[in-house]
Design a protein around this motif. Structure first.
Motif, PDB file in Angstrom:
ATOM      1  N   GLN A 116       0.832  -1.203   0.000  1.00 19.71           N
ATOM      2  CA  GLN A 116       0.000   0.000   0.000  1.00 19.71           C
ATOM      3  C   GLN A 116       0.870   1.258   0.000  1.00 19.71           C
ATOM      4  OE1 GLN A 116      -3.599  -0.009   0.075  1.00 19.71           O
ATOM      5  NE2 GLN A 116      -3.180   2.111  -0.535  1.00 19.71           N
ATOM      6  N   TRP A 117       1.967   1.222   0.733  1.00 21.74           N
ATOM      7  CA  TRP A 117       2.886   2.365   0.757  1.00 21.74           C
ATOM      8  C   TRP A 117       3.497   2.597  -0.624  1.00 21.74           C
ATOM      9  CZ3 TRP A 117       8.066   3.154  -0.233  1.00 21.74           C
ATOM     10  CH2 TRP A 117       8.592   4.371   0.197  1.00 21.74           C
TER      11      TRP A 117
ATOM     12  N   ASP B  89       3.645   5.844  -5.540  1.00 22.65           N
ATOM     13  CA  ASP B  89       3.557   5.876  -7.002  1.00 22.65           C
ATOM     14  C   ASP B  89       2.461   6.837  -7.462  1.00 22.65           C
ATOM     15  OD1 ASP B  89       4.607   4.620  -9.479  1.00 22.65           O
ATOM     16  OD2 ASP B  89       2.532   3.962  -9.726  1.00 22.65           O
ATOM     17  N   LEU B  90       1.341   6.838  -6.761  1.00 18.46           N
ATOM     18  CA  LEU B  90       0.234   7.742  -7.110  1.00 18.46           C
ATOM     19  C   LEU B  90       0.627   9.204  -6.929  1.00 18.46           C
ATOM     20  CD1 LEU B  90      -2.787   5.822  -5.553  1.00 18.46           C
ATOM     21  CD2 LEU B  90      -2.438   6.311  -7.985  1.00 18.46           C
ATOM     22  N   ARG B  91       1.357   9.490  -5.836  1.00 21.91           N
ATOM     23  CA  ARG B  91       1.787  10.876  -5.603  1.00 21.91           C
ATOM     24  C   ARG B  91       2.724  11.359  -6.704  1.00 21.91           C
ATOM     25  NH1 ARG B  91       2.092   9.112  -0.157  1.00 21.91           N
ATOM     26  NH2 ARG B  91       4.352   8.850  -0.330  1.00 21.91           N
ATOM     27  N   LEU B  92       3.611  10.481  -7.141  1.00 26.12           N
ATOM     28  CA  LEU B  92       4.558  10.876  -8.187  1.00 26.12           C
ATOM     29  C   LEU B  92       3.880  10.998  -9.547  1.00 26.12           C
ATOM     30  CD1 LEU B  92       7.759   8.864  -7.204  1.00 26.12           C
ATOM     31  CD2 LEU B  92       7.373  11.311  -7.023  1.00 26.12           C
ATOM     32  N   GLN B  93       2.804  10.253  -9.753  1.00 28.05           N
ATOM     33  CA  GLN B  93       2.088  10.368 -11.030  1.00 28.05           C
ATOM     34  C   GLN B  93       1.525  11.767 -11.240  1.00 28.05           C
ATOM     35  OE1 GLN B  93      -0.784   7.335 -12.032  1.00 28.05           O
ATOM     36  NE2 GLN B  93       0.485   5.721 -11.161  1.00 28.05           N
TER      37      GLN B  93
ATOM     38  N   GLN C 274       3.030  14.376 -10.668  1.00 26.96           N
ATOM     39  CA  GLN C 274       4.142  15.137 -11.217  1.00 26.96           C
ATOM     40  C   GLN C 274       4.662  14.524 -12.522  1.00 26.96           C
ATOM     41  OE1 GLN C 274       7.121  15.455  -8.090  1.00 26.96           O
ATOM     42  NE2 GLN C 274       5.536  15.559  -6.520  1.00 26.96           N
ATOM     43  N   LYS C 275       3.838  13.654 -13.124  1.00 23.50           N
ATOM     44  CA  LYS C 275       4.203  12.979 -14.374  1.00 23.50           C
ATOM     45  C   LYS C 275       5.443  12.104 -14.200  1.00 23.50           C
ATOM     46  CE  LYS C 275       0.899  15.215 -16.441  1.00 23.50           C
ATOM     47  NZ  LYS C 275      -0.353  14.522 -16.818  1.00 23.50           N
ATOM     48  N   GLN C 276       5.585  11.522 -13.009  1.00 22.76           N
ATOM     49  CA  GLN C 276       6.680  10.604 -12.736  1.00 22.76           C
ATOM     50  C   GLN C 276       6.082   9.287 -12.249  1.00 22.76           C
ATOM     51  OE1 GLN C 276       9.687  12.338 -10.147  1.00 22.76           O
ATOM     52  NE2 GLN C 276       9.128  14.399 -10.807  1.00 22.76           N
ATOM     53  N   LYS C 277       6.960   8.325 -11.973  1.00 21.11           N
ATOM     54  CA  LYS C 277       6.476   7.053 -11.433  1.00 21.11           C
ATOM     55  C   LYS C 277       7.516   6.494 -10.479  1.00 21.11           C
ATOM     56  CE  LYS C 277       8.129   4.600 -15.527  1.00 21.11           C
ATOM     57  NZ  LYS C 277       7.728   3.822 -16.724  1.00 21.11           N
ATOM     58  N   PHE C 278       7.043   5.713  -9.541  1.00 22.02           N
ATOM     59  CA  PHE C 278       7.916   5.081  -8.562  1.00 22.02           C
ATOM     60  C   PHE C 278       8.022   3.580  -8.819  1.00 22.02           C
ATOM     61  CE2 PHE C 278       8.867   3.460  -4.200  1.00 22.02           C
ATOM     62  CZ  PHE C 278      10.078   4.118  -4.025  1.00 22.02           C
ATOM     63  N   ILE C 279       6.926   2.954  -9.168  1.00 21.70           N
ATOM     64  CA  ILE C 279       6.915   1.522  -9.456  1.00 21.70           C
ATOM     65  C   ILE C 279       7.255   1.318 -10.931  1.00 21.70           C
ATOM     66  CG2 ILE C 279       5.488  -0.560  -9.519  1.00 21.70           C
ATOM     67  CD1 ILE C 279       3.822   0.607  -7.259  1.00 21.70           C
ATOM     68  N   PRO C 280       8.288   0.515 -11.249  1.00 15.45           N
ATOM     69  CA  PRO C 280       8.681   0.326 -12.648  1.00 15.45           C
ATOM     70  C   PRO C 280       7.618  -0.442 -13.444  1.00 15.45           C
ATOM     71  CG  PRO C 280       9.940  -1.124 -11.195  1.00 15.45           C
ATOM     72  CD  PRO C 280       9.170  -0.197 -10.307  1.00 15.45           C
ATOM     73  N   ASP C 281       7.632  -0.251 -14.763  1.00 10.54           N
ATOM     74  CA  ASP C 281       6.618  -0.879 -15.620  1.00 10.54           C
ATOM     75  C   ASP C 281       6.684  -2.399 -15.575  1.00 10.54           C
ATOM     76  OD1 ASP C 281       5.693   1.601 -16.402  1.00 10.54           O
ATOM     77  OD2 ASP C 281       7.062   1.728 -18.117  1.00 10.54           O
ATOM     78  N   ASN C 282       7.870  -2.963 -15.395  1.00 15.25           N
ATOM     79  CA  ASN C 282       8.030  -4.423 -15.395  1.00 15.25           C
ATOM     80  C   ASN C 282       7.960  -5.017 -13.987  1.00 15.25           C
ATOM     81  OD1 ASN C 282      10.403  -3.242 -14.570  1.00 15.25           O
ATOM     82  ND2 ASN C 282      11.751  -4.680 -15.639  1.00 15.25           N
ATOM     83  N   PHE C 283       7.375  -4.284 -13.051  1.00 10.74           N
ATOM     84  CA  PHE C 283       7.301  -4.725 -11.657  1.00 10.74           C
ATOM     85  C   PHE C 283       6.417  -5.958 -11.520  1.00 10.74           C
ATOM     86  CE2 PHE C 283       5.206  -4.344  -7.413  1.00 10.74           C
ATOM     87  CZ  PHE C 283       6.335  -4.500  -6.619  1.00 10.74           C
ATOM     88  N   GLU C 284       6.905  -6.948 -10.753  1.00 10.21           N
ATOM     89  CA  GLU C 284       6.149  -8.166 -10.492  1.00 10.21           C
ATOM     90  C   GLU C 284       6.203  -8.484  -9.003  1.00 10.21           C
ATOM     91  OE1 GLU C 284       7.555 -11.407 -12.794  1.00 10.21           O
ATOM     92  OE2 GLU C 284       7.291 -10.394 -14.725  1.00 10.21           O
ATOM     93  N   ILE C 285       5.163  -9.169  -8.527  1.00 14.07           N
ATOM     94  CA  ILE C 285       5.157  -9.577  -7.129  1.00 14.07           C
ATOM     95  C   ILE C 285       4.889 -11.075  -7.011  1.00 14.07           C
ATOM     96  CG2 ILE C 285       4.223  -7.311  -6.488  1.00 14.07           C
ATOM     97  CD1 ILE C 285       1.651  -8.865  -5.560  1.00 14.07           C
ATOM     98  N   ASN C 286       5.313 -11.597  -5.863  1.00 13.48           N
ATOM     99  CA  ASN C 286       4.939 -12.940  -5.438  1.00 13.48           C
ATOM    100  C   ASN C 286       4.531 -12.815  -3.977  1.00 13.48           C
ATOM    101  OD1 ASN C 286       4.893 -15.951  -5.415  1.00 13.48           O
ATOM    102  ND2 ASN C 286       6.579 -15.658  -3.969  1.00 13.48           N
ATOM    103  N   VAL C 287       3.595 -13.638  -3.535  1.00 12.67           N
ATOM    104  CA  VAL C 287       3.198 -13.629  -2.125  1.00 12.67           C
ATOM    105  C   VAL C 287       3.435 -15.022  -1.570  1.00 12.67           C
ATOM    106  CG1 VAL C 287       1.412 -13.067  -0.460  1.00 12.67           C
ATOM    107  CG2 VAL C 287       1.426 -11.909  -2.683  1.00 12.67           C
ATOM    108  N   HIS C 288       4.445 -15.133  -0.707  1.00 10.55           N
ATOM    109  CA  HIS C 288       4.791 -16.449  -0.153  1.00 10.55           C
ATOM    110  C   HIS C 288       4.225 -16.644   1.250  1.00 10.55           C
ATOM    111  CE1 HIS C 288       8.119 -13.757   1.230  1.00 10.55           C
ATOM    112  NE2 HIS C 288       7.961 -14.439   2.358  1.00 10.55           N
ATOM    113  N   SER C 289       3.325 -15.786   1.689  1.00  8.88           N
ATOM    114  CA  SER C 289       2.779 -15.835   3.040  1.00  8.88           C
ATOM    115  C   SER C 289       1.985 -17.118   3.279  1.00  8.88           C
ATOM    116  CB  SER C 289       1.873 -14.620   3.277  1.00  8.88           C
ATOM    117  OG  SER C 289       1.256 -14.698   4.544  1.00  8.88           O
TER     118      SER C 289
END
Length: 216
Positions: free
Chosen positions: A166-167, A172-176, A178-193
């Motif tokens: 969530q953070w 990423d939303l705040r930077l958008q 300003q026409k910027q981004k924080f999370i890269p376009d090729n970002f992927e996640i896994n959840v091992h919980s």
């Protein structure tokens, strides 16, 4: 209640900060002894600050690395002010040392994070982070990586892996704006919980945000 039990109860109630009234009560009931004590171990040194009653005066003692200093005071108020100021300054110093040590051990190459308070990844190539604060510190300093494997539960009553994602999204939303981004376009996640509900919540949050970015 004996002297040690009283001192422990005083420390617990006031979260380690010295209170003049409790020092006066201690003085009324005991001849001498340590009232407040705060200790931190760094490398091979045990650093501490303590406030004690030494016969008719209050004595604040500080040991940092190999230096030891004592400050005698006639009144509990003066002693408590000194103790609390020293404790706040030393806590900031100890926190900085711990943070610097953490940042020095970070391997910035590869750009993959394994977030878990206990477990380690089964394969190499991950930076292991144990808490929400480590996660925030790392991503603020080095940016968002291309891949994160999330655990959900990071300790009792502590921010979770869901909070970490969530953070990232909120930043990423705040930077958008300003026409910027924080999370890269090729970002992927896994959840091992091992927490099925937590795992599902993290996955749903990321899918929801991906769909939002596609449609916005």
């Amino acid at each position: 209640m004996n002297r040690l039990e009283y001192a422990h109860e005083v420390w617990r109630q006031n979260e380690g900060y010295a209170i003049p009234e409790t020092c006066q009560v201690f003085q009324d009931n005991f001849d001498s002894g340590i009232i407040y004590y705060n200790c931190n171990k760094y490398k091979n040194n045990e650093n501490y600050i303590q406030l004690e009653l030494d016969q008719d005066c209050f004595l604040v003692t500080m040991k940092i690395d190999n230096s030891c200093h004592g400050f005698p005071f006639d009144t509990a108020i003066e002693a408590c002010v000194k103790y609390n100021n020293l404790m706040m300054n030393c806590l900031r110093s100890w926190h900085k040392k711990c943070r610097e040590k953490f940042l020095m051990t970070i391997d910035t190459q590869p750009r993959r994070i394994y977030l878990d308070d206990i477990r380690n990844p089964q394969t190499e190539g991950f930076t292991v982070l144990r808490s929400y604060q480590e996660f925030v510190d790392f991503t603020l300093m080095f940016g968002c990586p291309e891949y994160i494997s999330f655990d959900h539960d990071l300790g009792n009553d502590l921010p979770s892996g869901h909070d970490c994602l969530q953070w990232l999204i909120e930043r990423d939303l705040r930077l958008q704006i300003q026409k910027q981004k924080f999370i890269p376009d090729n970002f992927e996640i896994n959840v091992h919980s091992a927490n099925p509900v937590g795992k599902e919540n993290i996955e749903k949050l990321w899918i929801s945000y991906k769909n939002f970015k596609i449609n916005s």
